[in-house]
Design a protein around this motif. Structure first.
Motif, PDB file in Angstrom:
ATOM      1  N   LYS A 189       0.874  -0.738  -0.031  1.00  0.00           N
ATOM      2  CA  LYS A 189      -0.204   0.196  -0.105  1.00  0.00           C
ATOM      3  C   LYS A 189       0.945   1.231  -0.263  1.00  0.00           C
ATOM      4  CE  LYS A 189      -2.670  -1.921   3.964  1.00  0.00           C
ATOM      5  NZ  LYS A 189      -4.117  -1.909   4.741  1.00  0.00           N
ATOM      6  N   PRO A 190       0.495   2.289  -0.603  1.00  0.00           N
ATOM      7  CA  PRO A 190       1.311   3.419  -0.198  1.00  0.00           C
ATOM      8  C   PRO A 190       1.059   4.159   0.670  1.00  0.00           C
ATOM      9  CG  PRO A 190      -1.275   4.426  -2.340  1.00  0.00           C
ATOM     10  CD  PRO A 190      -1.034   2.475  -1.641  1.00  0.00           C
ATOM     11  N   CYS A 191       1.869   5.532   0.828  1.00  0.00           N
ATOM     12  CA  CYS A 191       2.035   5.749   2.576  1.00  0.00           C
ATOM     13  C   CYS A 191       2.150   7.426   2.126  1.00  0.00           C
ATOM     14  CB  CYS A 191       2.890   5.508   3.091  1.00  0.00           C
ATOM     15  SG  CYS A 191       3.335   3.319   4.058  1.00  0.00           S
ATOM     16  N   PHE A 192       1.631   8.187   2.303  1.00  0.00           N
ATOM     17  CA  PHE A 192       1.843   9.973   1.984  1.00  0.00           C
ATOM     18  C   PHE A 192       2.211  10.710   3.125  1.00  0.00           C
ATOM     19  CE2 PHE A 192      -1.385   6.543  -0.180  1.00  0.00           C
ATOM     20  CZ  PHE A 192      -1.048   7.395  -1.535  1.00  0.00           C
ATOM     21  N   GLN A 193       2.533  11.700   2.529  1.00  0.00           N
ATOM     22  CA  GLN A 193       3.016  12.942   3.348  1.00  0.00           C
ATOM     23  C   GLN A 193       2.193  12.512   4.564  1.00  0.00           C
ATOM     24  OE1 GLN A 193       3.329  16.790   1.834  1.00  0.00           O
ATOM     25  NE2 GLN A 193       4.184  17.730   3.396  1.00  0.00           N
ATOM     26  N   ASP A 194       2.215  13.272   5.865  1.00  0.00           N
ATOM     27  CA  ASP A 194       2.143  13.382   7.008  1.00  0.00           C
ATOM     28  C   ASP A 194       1.469  12.096   7.456  1.00  0.00           C
ATOM     29  OD1 ASP A 194       2.938  16.234   7.023  1.00  0.00           O
ATOM     30  OD2 ASP A 194       1.251  16.564   6.320  1.00  0.00           O
ATOM     31  N   GLN A 195       1.947  11.087   7.403  1.00  0.00           N
ATOM     32  CA  GLN A 195       0.833   9.775   7.671  1.00  0.00           C
ATOM     33  C   GLN A 195       1.740   8.984   8.972  1.00  0.00           C
ATOM     34  OE1 GLN A 195       0.082   7.098   4.398  1.00  0.00           O
ATOM     35  NE2 GLN A 195      -2.348   6.723   5.345  1.00  0.00           N
ATOM     36  N   ARG A 196       1.441   9.248   9.383  1.00  0.00           N
ATOM     37  CA  ARG A 196       2.033   8.731  10.964  1.00  0.00           C
ATOM     38  C   ARG A 196       1.947   7.176  10.575  1.00  0.00           C
ATOM     39  NH1 ARG A 196       5.451  10.403  14.131  1.00  0.00           N
ATOM     40  NH2 ARG A 196       4.181   8.901  15.688  1.00  0.00           N
ATOM     41  N   LEU A 197       3.601   6.345  10.759  1.00  0.00           N
ATOM     42  CA  LEU A 197       3.689   4.876  10.653  1.00  0.00           C
ATOM     43  C   LEU A 197       4.588   4.311  11.874  1.00  0.00           C
ATOM     44  CD1 LEU A 197       5.403   5.331   6.748  1.00  0.00           C
ATOM     45  CD2 LEU A 197       3.642   5.182   7.131  1.00  0.00           C
ATOM     46  N   ARG A 198       3.550   2.959  11.762  1.00  0.00           N
ATOM     47  CA  ARG A 198       4.335   1.943  12.764  1.00  0.00           C
ATOM     48  C   ARG A 198       5.240   0.702  12.097  1.00  0.00           C
ATOM     49  NH1 ARG A 198       1.088   2.048  17.143  1.00  0.00           N
ATOM     50  NH2 ARG A 198       1.858   3.653  18.590  1.00  0.00           N
ATOM     51  N   ILE A 199       6.575   1.238  12.394  1.00  0.00           N
ATOM     52  CA  ILE A 199       7.224  -0.349  11.811  1.00  0.00           C
ATOM     53  C   ILE A 199       8.004  -1.467  12.980  1.00  0.00           C
ATOM     54  CG2 ILE A 199       9.888  -0.992  10.774  1.00  0.00           C
ATOM     55  CD1 ILE A 199       9.712   2.475  10.257  1.00  0.00           C
ATOM     56  N   ARG A 200       7.136  -2.425  12.738  1.00  0.00           N
ATOM     57  CA  ARG A 200       7.338  -3.220  14.027  1.00  0.00           C
ATOM     58  C   ARG A 200       8.478  -4.536  12.431  1.00  0.00           C
ATOM     59  NH1 ARG A 200       1.062  -5.282  14.462  1.00  0.00           N
ATOM     60  NH2 ARG A 200       0.717  -3.488  15.741  1.00  0.00           N
ATOM     61  N   THR A 201       9.558  -5.075  14.410  1.00  0.00           N
ATOM     62  CA  THR A 201      11.017  -5.249  13.815  1.00  0.00           C
ATOM     63  C   THR A 201      10.985  -6.566  14.900  1.00  0.00           C
ATOM     64  OG1 THR A 201      11.669  -2.932  13.447  1.00  0.00           O
ATOM     65  CG2 THR A 201      13.513  -4.647  13.739  1.00  0.00           C
ATOM     66  N   ARG A 202      10.945  -8.197  14.362  1.00  0.00           N
ATOM     67  CA  ARG A 202      11.555  -9.322  15.248  1.00  0.00           C
ATOM     68  C   ARG A 202      12.377  -9.756  14.527  1.00  0.00           C
ATOM     69  NH1 ARG A 202       9.517 -12.578  13.053  1.00  0.00           N
ATOM     70  NH2 ARG A 202       7.045 -12.631  11.831  1.00  0.00           N
ATOM     71  N   THR A 203      13.062 -11.039  15.219  1.00  0.00           N
ATOM     72  CA  THR A 203      14.107 -12.115  14.823  1.00  0.00           C
ATOM     73  C   THR A 203      13.441 -12.779  13.952  1.00  0.00           C
ATOM     74  OG1 THR A 203      15.423 -11.546  16.354  1.00  0.00           O
ATOM     75  CG2 THR A 203      15.543 -13.365  15.355  1.00  0.00           C
ATOM     76  N   ASP A 204      13.378 -13.745  13.021  1.00  0.00           N
ATOM     77  CA  ASP A 204      12.645 -13.917  12.502  1.00  0.00           C
ATOM     78  C   ASP A 204      13.572 -15.225  12.413  1.00  0.00           C
ATOM     79  OD1 ASP A 204      10.597 -14.787  10.407  1.00  0.00           O
ATOM     80  OD2 ASP A 204      12.260 -15.278   9.118  1.00  0.00           O
ATOM     81  N   HIS A 205      14.902 -15.398  12.286  1.00  0.00           N
ATOM     82  CA  HIS A 205      15.277 -16.533  12.524  1.00  0.00           C
ATOM     83  C   HIS A 205      17.400 -16.409  12.448  1.00  0.00           C
ATOM     84  CE1 HIS A 205      15.293 -17.125   7.945  1.00  0.00           C
ATOM     85  NE2 HIS A 205      16.871 -17.814   8.081  1.00  0.00           N
ATOM     86  N   PHE A 206      18.244 -17.531  12.984  1.00  0.00           N
ATOM     87  CA  PHE A 206      19.233 -16.553  13.242  1.00  0.00           C
ATOM     88  C   PHE A 206      20.140 -17.740  12.960  1.00  0.00           C
ATOM     89  CE2 PHE A 206      18.640 -18.114  17.401  1.00  0.00           C
ATOM     90  CZ  PHE A 206      19.071 -18.562  18.044  1.00  0.00           C
ATOM     91  N   ARG A 207      21.305 -17.425  12.841  1.00  0.00           N
ATOM     92  CA  ARG A 207      22.348 -18.527  12.266  1.00  0.00           C
ATOM     93  C   ARG A 207      24.549 -18.499  12.716  1.00  0.00           C
ATOM     94  NH1 ARG A 207      22.926 -21.786   6.600  1.00  0.00           N
ATOM     95  NH2 ARG A 207      23.333 -22.547   7.912  1.00  0.00           N
TER      96      ARG A 207
END
Length: 135
Positions: A66-84
């Motif tokens: 989906k597009p995002c536009f000027q002045d929109q508030r965004l939330r970014i969620r970050t988590r570990t998916d997997h590791f080596r």
């Protein structure tokens, strides 16, 4: 890793000629969120610099939904998916806050990183980083 959230507001200079966030700008958003999640877990960039270590992105998969536009508030969620031993893949999603808590993400990404030692070679993920990432 417990999920970490980073909120930001889209700025005018991040837009493309079609008045939505340029696809490359999302990469900056995702990177900022990764650094903030590490810092929140007790592993800020200053620790890397003090040891002359680095974290390099070696693979990036992005799905723009989906597009995002000027002045929109965004939330970014970050988590570990997997590791080596030397790599970590993080799952990240960008949501438009105004869409509500149950909305689908505007962007989904899988980002694979490798930890690099002072000698410029891949290194085992440091214990402090493992704790910050919940691994």
């Amino acid at each position: 890793m417990p999920e970490h959230t980073t909120d930001l507001t889209v700025r005018s200079y991040e837009l493309d000629p079609f008045d939505h966030v340029n696809h490359a700008v999302y990469l900056n958003y995702l990177e900022q969120a990764r650094w903030e999640s590490l810092a929140a877990g007790g592993f800020p960039a200053s620790v890397l610099k003090a040891q002359d270590w680095a974290i390099h992105v070696v693979r990036l998969e992005v799905e723009y939904r989906k597009p995002c536009f000027q002045d929109q508030r965004l939330r970014i969620r970050t988590r570990t998916d997997h590791f080596r031993k030397t790599t970590v893949t993080l799952a990240q999603s960008i949501f438009r806050i105004d869409d509500g808590p149950d909305a689908d993400p505007a962007v989904r990404a899988l980002v694979t990183t490798v930890f690099m030692g002072a000698d410029g070679r891949p290194m085992r993920i440091p214990e402090q980083a493992r704790r910050a990432l919940g691994i």
